[in-house]
Scaffold this motif. Structure first.
Motif, PDB file in Angstrom:
ATOM      1  N   THR A 125       0.820  -1.205   0.000  1.00  0.00           N
ATOM      2  CA  THR A 125       0.000   0.000   0.000  1.00  0.00           C
ATOM      3  C   THR A 125       0.856   1.257   0.000  1.00  0.00           C
ATOM      4  O   THR A 125       2.048   1.237   0.357  1.00  0.00           O
ATOM      5  CB  THR A 125      -0.917   0.027   1.226  1.00  0.00           C
ATOM      6  N   GLU A 126       0.248   2.357  -0.362  1.00  0.00           N
ATOM      7  CA  GLU A 126       0.926   3.650  -0.366  1.00  0.00           C
ATOM      8  C   GLU A 126       1.417   4.010   1.019  1.00  0.00           C
ATOM      9  O   GLU A 126       2.483   4.620   1.182  1.00  0.00           O
ATOM     10  CB  GLU A 126      -0.042   4.715  -0.896  1.00  0.00           C
ATOM     11  N   GLU A 130       5.126   5.992   3.108  1.00  0.00           N
ATOM     12  CA  GLU A 130       4.881   7.414   3.396  1.00  0.00           C
ATOM     13  C   GLU A 130       6.115   8.122   3.938  1.00  0.00           C
ATOM     14  O   GLU A 130       6.359   9.290   3.612  1.00  0.00           O
ATOM     15  CB  GLU A 130       3.719   7.544   4.394  1.00  0.00           C
ATOM     16  N   SER A 138       4.295   4.759  -8.765  1.00  0.00           N
ATOM     17  CA  SER A 138       3.201   3.884  -9.189  1.00  0.00           C
ATOM     18  C   SER A 138       3.513   2.455  -8.794  1.00  0.00           C
ATOM     19  O   SER A 138       4.673   2.106  -8.524  1.00  0.00           O
ATOM     20  CB  SER A 138       2.956   3.985 -10.702  1.00  0.00           C
ATOM     21  N   ARG A 139       2.482   1.623  -8.775  1.00  0.00           N
ATOM     22  CA  ARG A 139       2.617   0.227  -8.366  1.00  0.00           C
ATOM     23  C   ARG A 139       1.764  -0.626  -9.283  1.00  0.00           C
ATOM     24  O   ARG A 139       0.656  -0.231  -9.658  1.00  0.00           O
ATOM     25  CB  ARG A 139       2.173   0.027  -6.913  1.00  0.00           C
TER      26      ARG A 139
END
Length: 365
Positions: A125-126, A130, A138-139
């Protein structure tokens, strides 16, 4: 390549051979030859990280499905291995589960892909990134992992400051490099700090040092194979045939790993025309167990310049490496430049995988 004043002497110093009893003493400080003569211009490079920008080109986009998670990462002031280790820590996987196609410069702003082996429904996840010292832009998932060397090339944008020299002569050199290419020397990064990997490679190959770490062993072997290639290319530049076919050459098709021999003088017009057009290139050796060699004049030239290093070449063969070929010439694509100020020039170009921006730059400064 370090920050600061950039000149041909700086690059040559990094590409010199470190002293060792296995090498003839006259080669210790032999700088590599220039295709267009020693340049007289000077400039500052990497005054800021933003002055050196690299964008990786894999040649494809992730498919969106599969057990490998691809991360498109922008980093500044960080080396590639540090980012890989940090991704492994955040993804809670072993370091070997993270891979990348190629190392990118530390003192630069670079964008490149990393892959993480994540079978199942686990997502990166982003929020995981952080507080990272790099950005994940991007993923996406993909069916296969990234392997070293599995890229098409890299886009470069450089800003060169405090230019000193004749602008007309400098732009003439830029035109020569854009149209005719440059010697495809391995850059100084390949040989470690002050050429230290070469010294360790010689000690390992001659049985004076045992290296248990597989990664380090690979680095040292690569360094020696790269230096031997550079020495062959240096000889071809001296003979003014680094960008011309010589009878007996093994030639490579541009953008392909395939090689074919140039065996008949009757082919000369066709072969010379295709080389001039940049469709095919003469090659040099990445030494290992020989399965094929150039013949005739090209074979004699290569054998003569490598003769002083027979003990090192035999040792490379004993490690089970297979010989391969590398183009002697690199031709930049989409090369352009513009003057941002009287003494500041911006230079952009695209290089195929395995070619070094430092080797292009040494023909200019």
């Amino acid at each position: 390549m370090s920050r600061g004043d950039f000149s041909s002497e700086d690059v040559n110093r990094s590409n010199r051979v470190v002293s060792h009893s296995s090498l003839p003493s006259e080669l210790y400080d032999q700088p590599l030859s220039f295709a267009y003569g020693k340049p007289s211009a000077r400039a500052q490079i990497r005054t800021h990280d933003a002055d050196f920008q690299v964008v990786e080109d894999l040649g494809y986009e992730p498919s969106g499905e599969g057990e490998h998670y691809f991360l498109w990462v922008e980093k500044e002031g960080l080396n590639t291995e540090f980012v890989a280790e940090d991704i492994a820590r955040r993804a809670n996987v072993q370091r070997k589960s993270v891979s990348y196609a190629g190392m990118k410069d530390r003192h630069a702003i670079t964008r490149q892909w990393f892959s993480v082996h994540l079978p199942g429904k686990t997502e990166l996840t982003e929020a995981l990134f952080e507080d990272a010292s790099y950005q994940v832009l991007s993923r996406s998932r993909h069916l296969k992992k990234l392997h070293t060397g599995s890229l098409h090339g890299n886009h470069f944008k450089l800003v060169l400051r405090e230019f000193q020299g004749d602008r007309g002569e400098f732009e003439q050199r830029l035109e020569q490099v854009r149209n005719d290419g440059f010697p495809n020397y391995f850059g100084e990064q390949r040989f470690g700090f002050n050429g230290g990997n070469l010294e360790l490679a010689q000690a390992m190959l001659l049985g004076e040092k045992r290296v248990r770490n597989r990664h380090k062993r690979g680095l040292y072997l690569s360094a020696m194979r790269s230096w031997l290639f550079n020495w062959v290319l240096h000889a071809r530049v001296n003979d003014q045939c680094w960008n011309k076919p010589v009878l007996g050459d093994l030639l490579s098709l541009d953008g392909s790993g395939s090689n074919f021999p140039y065996l008949s003088p009757q082919e000369s017009d066709d072969v010379e025309g295709r080389v001039q057009q940049g469709v095919i290139h003469p090659t040099g050796p990445l030494w290992g167990e020989p399965s094929y060699h150039p013949l005739f004049k090209a074979g004699r030239l290569e054998a003569d310049c490598l003769k002083p290093f027979e003990s090192l070449m035999l040792a490379l063969e004993s490690f089970g490496l297979s010989v391969s070929r590398r183009s002697l010439r690199a031709i930049p694509r989409d090369m352009a430049w513009r003057w941002l100020d009287d003494d500041v020039v911006e230079l952009s170009f695209y290089l195929p995988k395995g070619s070094y921006a430092t080797s292009l730059m040494r023909e200019l400064f």
